[in-house]
Design a protein around this motif. Sequence first.
Motif, mmCIF file in Angstrom:
data_model
loop_
_atom_site.group_PDB
_atom_site.id
_atom_site.type_symbol
_atom_site.label_atom_id
_atom_site.label_comp_id
_atom_site.label_asym_id
_atom_site.label_seq_id
_atom_site.Cartn_x
_atom_site.Cartn_y
_atom_site.Cartn_z
ATOM 1 N N MET A 136 0.838 -0.826 0.122
ATOM 2 C CA MET A 136 -0.221 0.077 0.030
ATOM 3 C C MET A 136 0.944 1.338 -0.057
ATOM 4 N N HIS A 137 0.452 2.014 -0.984
ATOM 5 C CA HIS A 137 1.594 3.706 -1.100
ATOM 6 C C HIS A 137 0.595 4.454 -0.854
ATOM 7 N N CYS A 138 1.147 5.493 0.392
ATOM 8 C CA CYS A 138 0.068 5.783 1.677
ATOM 9 C C CYS A 138 0.838 7.646 0.386
ATOM 10 N N GLN A 139 0.301 8.338 0.174
ATOM 11 C CA GLN A 139 1.351 9.962 -0.492
ATOM 12 C C GLN A 139 0.466 10.783 -0.076
ATOM 13 N N ILE A 156 4.563 -2.790 3.400
ATOM 14 C CA ILE A 156 4.365 -4.357 3.078
ATOM 15 C C ILE A 156 3.821 -5.111 4.274
ATOM 16 N N ARG A 157 2.871 -5.544 4.172
ATOM 17 C CA ARG A 157 2.366 -6.502 5.135
ATOM 18 C C ARG A 157 1.972 -7.729 4.551
ATOM 19 N N GLU A 158 2.613 -8.821 5.628
ATOM 20 C CA GLU A 158 2.511 -9.929 4.899
ATOM 21 C C GLU A 158 1.113 -10.733 4.862
ATOM 22 N N GLY A 286 -4.990 -0.875 -2.754
ATOM 23 C CA GLY A 286 -3.704 -1.840 -2.388
ATOM 24 C C GLY A 286 -3.591 -2.309 -3.174
ATOM 25 N N ALA A 287 -2.524 -3.282 -3.145
ATOM 26 C CA ALA A 287 -1.627 -4.733 -4.272
ATOM 27 C C ALA A 287 -2.092 -5.275 -3.853
ATOM 28 N N PHE A 296 -5.482 -7.263 -7.383
ATOM 29 C CA PHE A 296 -5.667 -5.581 -6.358
ATOM 30 C C PHE A 296 -7.264 -5.391 -6.309
ATOM 31 N N GLU A 297 -6.695 -3.526 -5.282
ATOM 32 C CA GLU A 297 -8.462 -3.428 -4.490
ATOM 33 C C GLU A 297 -7.969 -2.313 -3.404
ATOM 34 N N THR A 298 -9.042 -2.012 -3.008
ATOM 35 C CA THR A 298 -8.894 -0.423 -2.515
ATOM 36 C C THR A 298 -8.069 -0.559 -1.268
ATOM 37 N N ALA A 299 -7.087 0.121 -0.241
ATOM 38 C CA ALA A 299 -6.182 -0.485 0.452
ATOM 39 C C ALA A 299 -6.883 -0.961 1.826
#
Lengths: 383, 341
Positions: A136-139, A156-158, A286-287, A296-299
């Motif tokens: 997930m890239h939060c900007q 980055i989440r397991e 989110g990916a 791919f979906e929303t985070a």
Amino acid sequence: MHTTIMMAALTKALKPILGRHLGNTAKARHFIYTPPPAKYGGRHTVALIPGDGIGPELLNHVRELFRFSCVPVDFEVVHVNSSSTSEDDINNAIMAIRRNGVALKGNIETNHTMPPNHKSRNNLLRTSLDLFANMMHCQSLPGVQTRHKNIDIIIIRENTEGEYSSLEHESVPGVVESLKIITRNNSLRIADYAFKLAREKGRRRVTAVHKANIMKLADGLFLQCCKEVASGYPDIEFDSMIVDNTTMQLVSKPQQFDVMLMPNLYGNVVSNVCAGLVGGPGLVPGANYGRDYAVFETATRNTGKSIANRNIANPTAMLLASCLMLDHLKLHDYANMIRGAILTTMNETRLHTADIGGQGTTSEVVQSIMRIIQSGGPLTTEI
Amino acid sequence: MLKFLIQTVTLIPGDGIGPEISTAVMKIFEAAKAPIQWEERNVTAIKGPGGRWMIPPEAKESMDKNKIGLKGPLKTPIAAGHPSMNLLLRKTFDLYANVRPCVSIEGYKTPYTDVDLVTIRENTEGEYSGIEHLIVDGVVQSIKLITEEASRRIAEYAFEYARNNQRTSVTAVHKANIMRMSDGLFLRKCREVAENYKDVKFTEMYLDTVCLNMVQDPSQFDVLVMPNLYGDILSDLCAGLIGGLGVTPSGNIGAHGVAIFESVHGTAPDIAGKDLANPTALLLSAVMMLRHMGLHGHAKKIETACFDTIREKKVLTKDLGGNSKCSEFTADICRRVQDMD
């Protein structure tokens, strides 16, 4: 990824003989990924799972936008009925994703009053396809007002083990045990993914989030694996932070974080906190990546039942997720075109949806994006 | 003039900056003429008969006698031989509820200005049961334990607290969509207890939704009740919203009327002994203790003095943005308290 683990093991074995840098120089490992081949005239097919709540309407907008922009992607729609107890629907969906290699999905609701053998459909999907990394890239988006500015964090989440192993039992009446599983292989795998991604994107620091002071064996193992992988990437700084301190730092000084790496549950908490910091669940895509598949979906994976079908949901997260998907399929031009249009639309406060403090509707936002794409020049169909 | 019976309270100064902030609190209480007598005790872990780690018997005796305690920060080593000291205290006195009221402090600016919530965390079981096994080489399992009894107890405490402190709603935080049986049991117990407290509104929310909404709009939350791990993370998140652990009070409620109030920040070994520490957290916890004991007048006096000092911004310690010493900060509060009489 299998070869990566073997390389890590080989590196470790040869380390005393050949020194620290073997892992880096040997065979210059690139993060080369080949997307599934586009069949039938250069058009890709992607599985589409509408899900519940706001999923169906947002994914319709994605399809509308793709059709308008002449993106060479066709969707194979697979419906999953969240209220049925049989697992046929979700198995069909999994089959479709295996067939196509890539999927775009909405969140499937989990009714938690059902008995424990009725597992969460989303979780089942992730574990069956072994989508081990959730990125997930939060900007901070320039047009959106938030309390904190200049946030740029990759989380980055397991995604497959940890607290989400769904292994629970009632040993004695009134006493329930839930198992949290941490394995060396998965921890090494996710740490490796994180460092590779950090290097690829030119990031400076990876922070591992854990609770090893209390869960000494489980999170201790996770932390140890992260440290091992970190030693093979001397150009990237590595540090660790305890999860409660992390959340505290996130709400006071989120700019200090660069790349964050963590097991499943903490990932859930931290990604939701970060999504909230940059403006809410409607803005962040989110990916989920596995060795062979990507979804791919929303985070923040919200179903959004209360705002479904009222034309007020924010389509940004889902549209940005579809751009991530296009990047994955190496259709970078289309991805950049749509992303640019989305960010330009974000700058107009008039078009902000309710969740970011505006009064715009979903369709207005999508129309605006389509207008910007049309004025940008490339071939489009009629609005 | 009301004569108060002097009550004895066990004081555990702790490590690092513990002793200096405890001294500060004692000075302020003396200035406020609070009817408290302090009994200092040490809690370094010792190995008892049978090889089990335990706290020194003098400390245990003192707490059992006085029932109320005030504790400074204790060291917790990472991945060491003996269990965390805080964990040991919890087990010894069965401190089942950790209560943290988080209220925005006027004068200490954070991006969040309208926080007024209480996190009540189950403190004995859940993910922190300490039961871990190495199954095979490279596979570790950690057991999260949820029992009916503990869940019911914490739910009851939460509703009692809400009722006694005029709070309007209690929200149970869980992840029952993933941990169906364990969090499902917790949730069921909360629902059952809610039936007996119809005057308090009861809602349920997923942990991730709470986190998401908490950083966007914390004013929507009132009392939150949850199992151990979520409680740990959320209570620290809320502490971060109001300014960090240096200004957050905390209380632990145990069985048999025992209650230990503590500051939850670390031992800050780098500034220990240099008169730079901020005693606010321990002071506010002591105020919470006074309220628990029914000494509302003294509590209000000390709390107001503390907030006034922070609002004035003249003698703030380094972590609050100033560069005064701990003794100067303490002296200012003492002066204000005395002026109030």
